[in-house]
Design an enzyme around this catalytic site. Structure first.
Site, PDB file in Angstrom:
ATOM      1  N   GLU A 180      61.960  19.035  23.617  1.00  0.00           N
ATOM      2  CA  GLU A 180      61.307  20.338  23.700  1.00  0.00           C
ATOM      3  C   GLU A 180      59.867  20.285  24.212  1.00  0.00           C
ATOM      4  OE1 GLU A 180      63.886  22.407  20.096  1.00  0.00           O
ATOM      5  OE2 GLU A 180      61.705  22.417  19.984  1.00  0.00           O
ATOM      6  N   GLU A 190      70.465  20.368  19.342  1.00  0.00           N
ATOM      7  CA  GLU A 190      70.058  21.001  18.080  1.00  0.00           C
ATOM      8  C   GLU A 190      70.655  22.393  18.023  1.00  0.00           C
ATOM      9  OE1 GLU A 190      65.870  21.144  17.150  1.00  0.00           O
ATOM     10  OE2 GLU A 190      65.534  19.086  17.845  1.00  0.00           O
TER      11      GLU A 190
END
EC number: 3.2.1.21
Length: 450
Positions: free
Chosen positions: A172, A354
């Site tokens: 991320e 995720e």
């Protein structure tokens, strides 16, 4: 619900589809001053007043540094194919240019134990815990940090080589760059538009610089990068431009350089004054081929133009939300995957690295915790992945976030994403109903594939 109800023709039931659980180093390890580790930017940030809820920190967290053996046994008990973890950069290189054998040995024991128990290991090199000594020299605002990351990637991959099954450079980069250096919500807490975009370019450059090193040192492993992405929808028919820009800035900005060798024009034009210095050859470095792309999905964004013409998010009143305040919208995961497949002609296989929910499940009663909302969340999102695969998207795996309750960054310990409850006073782990359901699903799949 005893197990997730997947249709008999579900692609997720095939034996080659990877199911796993995920964690990250600073969120679970603790042991921040043990084993030769030096401070990261999160150790520093947590000591800054009013930055983290309740003044919480990761000094102990889930004490995985000492309890890792029981945790790996617990992971195996869930019946997963793989464990996704991250390596703490300041454990491996506690000083500039110094490689710490004790840090390498800690992760080697974990990796070996996973393999001995039949699980593959997916390792993230950077899950936001930059060594403080590098932040002291400018952190991700300093182009030199990109090259320091490449040195760190070399140290890890030279030691582990193909023993790590799947390498991830960055987790991320949106969060590292924008929450850390643009809006100041995360470590190191810097606020500045230009700073946020500069940090983002240096992060992507770091990824690109590391790729050939990883391939050279681990030629039989897979190598890629993980992005968080929230598909955007217009609040009204007049707001399509707001939704388009939201997607462009929040994840095309990070994905396009890797998969298209360019930054999206929508963002370049709107943020012209904030554009970073991009040197000749940078985009060639960043666009090095990747074996996979990881996608972290939690919710969607509904966007509009306000009365000033600015773009803003619209809260969906009446919709179901999780404890953290994020809308539950599984259709968004299907839509996102289909959109990515359409946008990038050359997109490699995707892993959902995720996906999960923070729920209000703080109390274990009689050794049980029925996290009913999370059970429904996983059920609906697994079906959403299946729908995307049936629509032609190649998705090779799914990792639940998270294995266990942990330090949830600026939210401290008040938000619980875990499938396993952690009592932070006693470090007792208790499987929630979501973990039991996940386990039963995977055990049933294994039985069917015998």
């Amino acid at each position: 619900m005893n197990k997730y109800q997947l249709p008999s023709d579900s692609k997720l039931l095939q034996s080659d589809f990877v199911f796993g659980v995920a964690t990250s180093s600073y969120q679970i390890e603790g042991g921040v001053a043990e084993g030769g580790r030096t401070p990261s930017i999160w150790d520093t940030f947590c000591k800054t007043p009013n930055k983290v809820d309740n003044g919480d920190n990761g000094d102990v967290a889930c004490d995985h540094y000492h309890l890792w053996q029981q945790d790996i046994e617990m992971i195996q008990g869930l019946g997963v194919d793989a464990y996704r973890l991250s390596i703490a950069w300041p454990r491996i290189m506690p000083q500039d240019g110094v490689v710490n054998p004790e840090g390498l040995a800690f992760y080697e024991e974990i990796i070996d134990e996973c393999h001995a128990r039949g699980m593959k290991v997916y390792v993230t090199l950077y899950h936001w815990d930059l060594p403080q000594y590098l932040e002291d020299k400018g952190g991700w605002l300093n182009r030199e940090t990109s090259y320091k990351f490449a040195e760190y990637a070399r140290a890890v991959s030279a030691h582990f080589g193909n023993k790590i099954d799947v390498y991830t450079t960055l987790n991320e980069p949106f969060v590292s760059a924008f929450l850390g250096y643009r809006w100041g919500n995360h470590a190191p807490g810097i606020k500045g538009e230009r700073e946020g975009f500069l940090a983002s370019h240096h992060l992507m450059l770091a990824h690109g610089l590391a790729m050939p090193i990883l391939r050279s040192n681990a030629p039989h492993s897979k190598h890629g990068v993980v992005f968080n992405a929230s598909p955007a929808y217009p609040a009204t028919s007049k707001d399509q431009g707001a939704a388009d820009y939201s997607e462009a800035e929040n994840y095309h900005w990070f994905m396009d350089p890797v998969l298209k060798g360019e930054y999206p024009q929508l963002v370049v034009e709107r943020q012209l004054v904030n554009m970073p210095m991009i040197l000749e050859g940078d985009l060639d470095i960043i666009s090095a081929p990747v074996d996979y792309v990881g996608i972290n999905y939690y919710s969607r964004d509904v966007m509009r133009y306000n009365e000033n013409g600015d773009i803003e998010k619209v809260i969906q009143e009446g919709a179901e939300h999780t404890f953290i305040g994020w809308e539950v919208y599984p259709q968004g995961l299907t839509d996102l995957l289909v959109r990515l497949n359409e946008r990038y002609d050359n997109i490699p296989p995707i892993y959902i690295t995720e996906n999960g929910a923070a729920c209000d499940d703080h109390s274990v009663v009689n050794g049980q915790l029925n996290d009913e909302q999370r059970v429904r969340y996983f059920q609906s999102h697994l079906n959403a992945v299946d729908q995307a695969i049936k629509a032609g998207v190649r998705v090779d795996g799914y990792f639940a976030w998270s294995l266990m309750d942990n330090f949830e960054w600026a939210f401290g310990y008040c938000q619980r994403f875990g499938m396993v409850h952690v009592d932070y006073q006693t470090q007792q782990r208790t499987l929630k109903q979501s973990a039991i359901t996940y386990r039963n699903t995977l055990l049933a799949r294994a039985e069917e594939n015998k």
